[in-house]
Design a protein around this motif. Sequence first.
Motif, mmCIF file in Angstrom:
data_model
loop_
_atom_site.group_PDB
_atom_site.id
_atom_site.type_symbol
_atom_site.label_atom_id
_atom_site.label_comp_id
_atom_site.label_asym_id
_atom_site.label_seq_id
_atom_site.Cartn_x
_atom_site.Cartn_y
_atom_site.Cartn_z
ATOM 1 N N CYS A 168 0.815 -1.221 0.000
ATOM 2 C CA CYS A 168 0.000 0.000 0.000
ATOM 3 C C CYS A 168 0.845 1.266 0.000
ATOM 4 N N GLY A 169 2.145 1.129 0.162
ATOM 5 C CA GLY A 169 3.012 2.304 0.232
ATOM 6 C C GLY A 169 2.864 3.058 1.548
ATOM 7 N N ILE A 170 2.629 2.294 2.605
ATOM 8 C CA ILE A 170 2.434 2.861 3.946
ATOM 9 C C ILE A 170 3.559 2.337 4.832
ATOM 10 N N SER A 171 4.023 3.153 5.777
ATOM 11 C CA SER A 171 5.055 2.664 6.685
ATOM 12 C C SER A 171 4.488 1.539 7.552
ATOM 13 N N HIS A 172 5.383 0.662 7.996
ATOM 14 C CA HIS A 172 4.963 -0.459 8.834
ATOM 15 C C HIS A 172 4.309 0.029 10.129
ATOM 16 N N THR A 173 4.874 1.067 10.707
ATOM 17 C CA THR A 173 4.338 1.625 11.957
ATOM 18 C C THR A 173 2.930 2.167 11.743
ATOM 19 N N THR A 174 2.732 2.884 10.670
ATOM 20 C CA THR A 174 1.411 3.445 10.389
ATOM 21 C C THR A 174 0.400 2.343 10.111
ATOM 22 N N TYR A 175 0.810 1.336 9.357
ATOM 23 C CA TYR A 175 -0.116 0.228 9.077
ATOM 24 C C TYR A 175 -0.547 -0.462 10.367
ATOM 25 N N THR A 234 -3.492 8.411 4.268
ATOM 26 C CA THR A 234 -3.124 7.014 4.524
ATOM 27 C C THR A 234 -4.295 6.101 4.211
ATOM 28 N N TYR A 235 -5.504 6.508 4.614
ATOM 29 C CA TYR A 235 -6.689 5.720 4.279
ATOM 30 C C TYR A 235 -6.830 5.608 2.753
ATOM 31 N N ALA A 236 -6.523 6.696 2.048
ATOM 32 C CA ALA A 236 -6.614 6.677 0.581
ATOM 33 C C ALA A 236 -5.620 5.679 -0.010
ATOM 34 N N LYS A 237 -4.414 5.616 0.530
ATOM 35 C CA LYS A 237 -3.419 4.644 0.048
ATOM 36 C C LYS A 237 -3.884 3.219 0.317
ATOM 37 N N LEU A 238 -4.500 3.019 1.461
ATOM 38 C CA LEU A 238 -5.015 1.694 1.805
ATOM 39 C C LEU A 238 -6.127 1.296 0.836
#
Length: 153
Positions: A38-45, A63-67
């Motif tokens: 998703c192109g999100i950091s592990h911490t954020t996920y 971040t929700y949009a990337k998810l």
Amino acid sequence: MATPDGDPTRHLQKLAALVTQRRVALGFASKEAAADACGISHTTYRKIEGTETAAPSRVRDSTYAKLDVGFGFRPGSTKAVADGVSDSITLGDGTQLIEGGQIRDFSRLEEEVDRAFTISAQLTAPHLTLSEAKALKDEMFKELRARGVLKEE
């Protein structure tokens, strides 16, 4: 449909459950693999799904949009659940992802329930006569309609 004035903690827990279901369905063995996709950091996920020691928490709208993109959700789906204005996530193909499962085609739901009941009755209650099984199935459909799960005839 949820109301936006509901319990924010419950909304984030619901989103975490839906995202976890989708991650598993997509075959991501780890949260890290899903985050990378998703192109999100592990911490954020991990904030989205939560961890054994930390409850899910809000993240940025971007971040929700990337998810949404990474998991094939319709745009705005994850934010709508996090905000409490939706109880489900719709995939790009129209599949409705609900907590604990997914319904692919509402128009065929009654037909599929009917088929599943028939198979289940044959396997678990072979002693029932055809008329007894039909009566039981009719009562089940009556109850599902009364609960609003199936449309009225």
